[in-house]
Design a protein around this motif. Structure first.
Motif, PDB file in Angstrom:
ATOM      1  N   THR A   1       0.817  -1.218   0.000  1.00 17.26           N
ATOM      2  CA  THR A   1       0.000   0.000   0.000  1.00 17.26           C
ATOM      3  C   THR A   1       0.849   1.265   0.000  1.00 17.26           C
ATOM      4  OG1 THR A   1      -1.852   1.142   1.055  1.00 17.26           O
ATOM      5  CG2 THR A   1      -0.225   0.140   2.528  1.00 17.26           C
ATOM      6  N   ARG A   2       0.307   2.293  -0.626  1.00 21.98           N
ATOM      7  CA  ARG A   2       0.954   3.608  -0.584  1.00 21.98           C
ATOM      8  C   ARG A   2       0.246   4.510   0.429  1.00 21.98           C
ATOM      9  NH1 ARG A   2       0.940   4.634  -6.946  1.00 21.98           N
ATOM     10  NH2 ARG A   2      -1.236   4.618  -6.360  1.00 21.98           N
ATOM     11  N   TRP A   3      -0.709   3.984   1.159  1.00 23.75           N
ATOM     12  CA  TRP A   3      -1.541   4.770   2.078  1.00 23.75           C
ATOM     13  C   TRP A   3      -0.724   5.608   3.045  1.00 23.75           C
ATOM     14  CZ3 TRP A   3      -6.768   5.569   2.286  1.00 23.75           C
ATOM     15  CH2 TRP A   3      -7.272   6.146   3.458  1.00 23.75           C
ATOM     16  N   TRP A   4       0.315   5.037   3.603  1.00 19.94           N
ATOM     17  CA  TRP A   4       1.077   5.709   4.659  1.00 19.94           C
ATOM     18  C   TRP A   4       2.282   6.494   4.145  1.00 19.94           C
ATOM     19  CZ3 TRP A   4      -2.029   5.526   8.534  1.00 19.94           C
ATOM     20  CH2 TRP A   4      -2.767   4.386   8.826  1.00 19.94           C
ATOM     21  N   ARG A   5       2.597   6.437   2.866  1.00 19.20           N
ATOM     22  CA  ARG A   5       3.852   6.991   2.333  1.00 19.20           C
ATOM     23  C   ARG A   5       3.972   8.505   2.443  1.00 19.20           C
ATOM     24  NH1 ARG A   5       4.765   3.139  -2.877  1.00 19.20           N
ATOM     25  NH2 ARG A   5       5.023   1.245  -1.664  1.00 19.20           N
ATOM     26  N   SER A   6       2.866   9.221   2.390  1.00 17.97           N
ATOM     27  CA  SER A   6       2.975  10.692   2.416  1.00 17.97           C
ATOM     28  C   SER A   6       2.662  11.268   3.796  1.00 17.97           C
ATOM     29  CB  SER A   6       2.059  11.307   1.349  1.00 17.97           C
ATOM     30  OG  SER A   6       0.705  11.011   1.622  1.00 17.97           O
ATOM     31  N   MET A   7       2.786  10.435   4.830  1.00 19.45           N
ATOM     32  CA  MET A   7       2.483  10.903   6.187  1.00 19.45           C
ATOM     33  C   MET A   7       3.509  11.924   6.663  1.00 19.45           C
ATOM     34  SD  MET A   7      -0.333   9.636   7.336  1.00 19.45           S
ATOM     35  CE  MET A   7      -0.171  10.210   9.013  1.00 19.45           C
ATOM     36  N   ASN A   8       2.989  12.941   7.343  1.00 22.67           N
ATOM     37  CA  ASN A   8       3.828  13.973   7.945  1.00 22.67           C
ATOM     38  C   ASN A   8       3.352  14.163   9.374  1.00 22.67           C
ATOM     39  OD1 ASN A   8       5.589  16.048   8.381  1.00 22.67           O
ATOM     40  ND2 ASN A   8       4.301  17.591   7.406  1.00 22.67           N
ATOM     41  N   PRO A   9       4.134  13.813  10.362  1.00 26.57           N
ATOM     42  CA  PRO A   9       5.464  13.226  10.258  1.00 26.57           C
ATOM     43  C   PRO A   9       5.375  11.753   9.845  1.00 26.57           C
ATOM     44  CG  PRO A   9       4.804  13.299  12.557  1.00 26.57           C
ATOM     45  CD  PRO A   9       3.701  13.970  11.768  1.00 26.57           C
TER      46      PRO A   9
ATOM     47  N   ARG B   1      -8.583   8.455  16.323  1.00 22.91           N
ATOM     48  CA  ARG B   1      -7.564   9.361  16.845  1.00 22.91           C
ATOM     49  C   ARG B   1      -6.652   9.770  15.696  1.00 22.91           C
ATOM     50  NH1 ARG B   1      -2.585   6.823  17.753  1.00 22.91           N
ATOM     51  NH2 ARG B   1      -2.702   4.558  17.610  1.00 22.91           N
ATOM     52  N   THR B   2      -6.097  10.937  15.797  1.00 22.52           N
ATOM     53  CA  THR B   2      -5.241  11.501  14.754  1.00 22.52           C
ATOM     54  C   THR B   2      -3.854  10.878  14.789  1.00 22.52           C
ATOM     55  OG1 THR B   2      -6.437  13.588  14.760  1.00 22.52           O
ATOM     56  CG2 THR B   2      -4.178  13.639  13.948  1.00 22.52           C
ATOM     57  N   LEU B   3      -3.355  10.522  13.603  1.00 18.58           N
ATOM     58  CA  LEU B   3      -1.993   9.999  13.467  1.00 18.58           C
ATOM     59  C   LEU B   3      -1.043  11.035  12.884  1.00 18.58           C
ATOM     60  CD1 LEU B   3      -2.610   6.429  12.029  1.00 18.58           C
ATOM     61  CD2 LEU B   3      -1.839   7.033  14.317  1.00 18.58           C
ATOM     62  N   GLY B   4      -1.565  11.984  12.122  1.00 19.70           N
ATOM     63  CA  GLY B   4      -0.733  12.977  11.449  1.00 19.70           C
ATOM     64  C   GLY B   4      -1.465  13.483  10.227  1.00 19.70           C
ATOM     65  N   GLU B   5      -0.705  14.042   9.305  1.00 23.33           N
ATOM     66  CA  GLU B   5      -1.294  14.588   8.083  1.00 23.33           C
ATOM     67  C   GLU B   5      -0.672  13.923   6.866  1.00 23.33           C
ATOM     68  OE1 GLU B   5      -0.524  18.777   8.109  1.00 23.33           O
ATOM     69  OE2 GLU B   5      -2.263  19.181   9.370  1.00 23.33           O
ATOM     70  N   GLN B   6      -1.405  14.004   5.761  1.00 20.98           N
ATOM     71  CA  GLN B   6      -0.861  13.560   4.491  1.00 20.98           C
ATOM     72  C   GLN B   6      -1.583  14.234   3.342  1.00 20.98           C
ATOM     73  OE1 GLN B   6      -2.251   9.792   2.588  1.00 20.98           O
ATOM     74  NE2 GLN B   6      -2.223   9.050   4.706  1.00 20.98           N
ATOM     75  N   GLN B   7      -0.885  14.312   2.230  1.00 21.02           N
ATOM     76  CA  GLN B   7      -1.460  14.835   0.998  1.00 21.02           C
ATOM     77  C   GLN B   7      -1.184  13.777  -0.072  1.00 21.02           C
ATOM     78  OE1 GLN B   7      -0.122  18.715  -0.194  1.00 21.02           O
ATOM     79  NE2 GLN B   7      -1.693  18.877  -1.753  1.00 21.02           N
TER      80      GLN B   7
END
Length: 188
Positions: free
Chosen positions: A79-87, A158-164
């Motif tokens: 999966t690419r789901w988590w690849r653009s996570m910030n942080p 719950r929030t894990l972070g942000e991504q685009q």
């Protein structure tokens, strides 16, 4: 409300309905514009998601009229789901195998049924058939003046972070919770 479950094989019979509800809610009600929110781009994402193993949807009907829908897929090992996570998230948190996490890709409710609990019923009906241990979703943190994110928090996310995930998409808040919450909502 009557709920109808479908898998990818059943999508073509209701594709027009899903696209019409999406356009009504996203464009007319919420004024979402731009290429990312276009019906054509949504249709491409819908096709891509439905082509993946385990795609499933629920459509809610009230007296024969569609009130809304939701759909999602299990996250595969590649999966690419988590690849653009910030942080970036720890490897153990984002390890996927096709059985650990299901992504709720879309949940859309028409105006007449908002505020009635229809979204929660769609969500819970869809999750009731899931076998994964956790569910993740992306929410535009500004949607509804922040109220949409607050609703998801009240459902146990719950929030894990942000991504685009796409260059022209909003910057989303990534959220997660167990498929079966520790404290289920009171029955009504």
């Amino acid at each position: 409300m009557e709920f109808r479950h479908l898998d990818a094989a059943g999508l073509e019979a209701v594709r027009h309905l899903v696209l019409a509800v999406h356009t009504e809610v996203r464009h007319q009600d919420f004024g979402m514009t731009g290429d990312f929110h276009s019906g054509a781009r949504f249709d491409l994402r819908l096709s891509a998601y439905a082509a993946r193993p385990g795609w499933a949807a629920v459509i809610g009907y009230d007296d024969g009229e569609p009130a809304g829908f939701c759909f999602g897929i299990p996250l595969a090992a590649d999966t690419r789901w988590w690849r653009s996570m910030n942080p970036p998230l720890p490897a153990g948190l984002v390890r996927e195998d096709g059985h650990r996490t299901v992504a709720l890709n879309e949940i859309v409710v028409r105006k007449r049924w908002r505020g009635t609990g229809a979204a929660r019923r769609l969500h819970d009906t869809w999750l009731a058939r899931r076998t994964e241990e956790r569910v993740t979703l992306l929410v535009d943190p500004g949607a509804g003046g922040g109220r949409v994110k607050t609703v998801y928090e009240s459902w146990g996310y719950r929030t894990l972070g942000e991504q685009q995930p796409f260059p022209d998409s909003p910057r989303f808040t990534a959220m997660i919770r167990p498929v079966t919450p520790e404290h289920p909502p009171p029955s009504s």
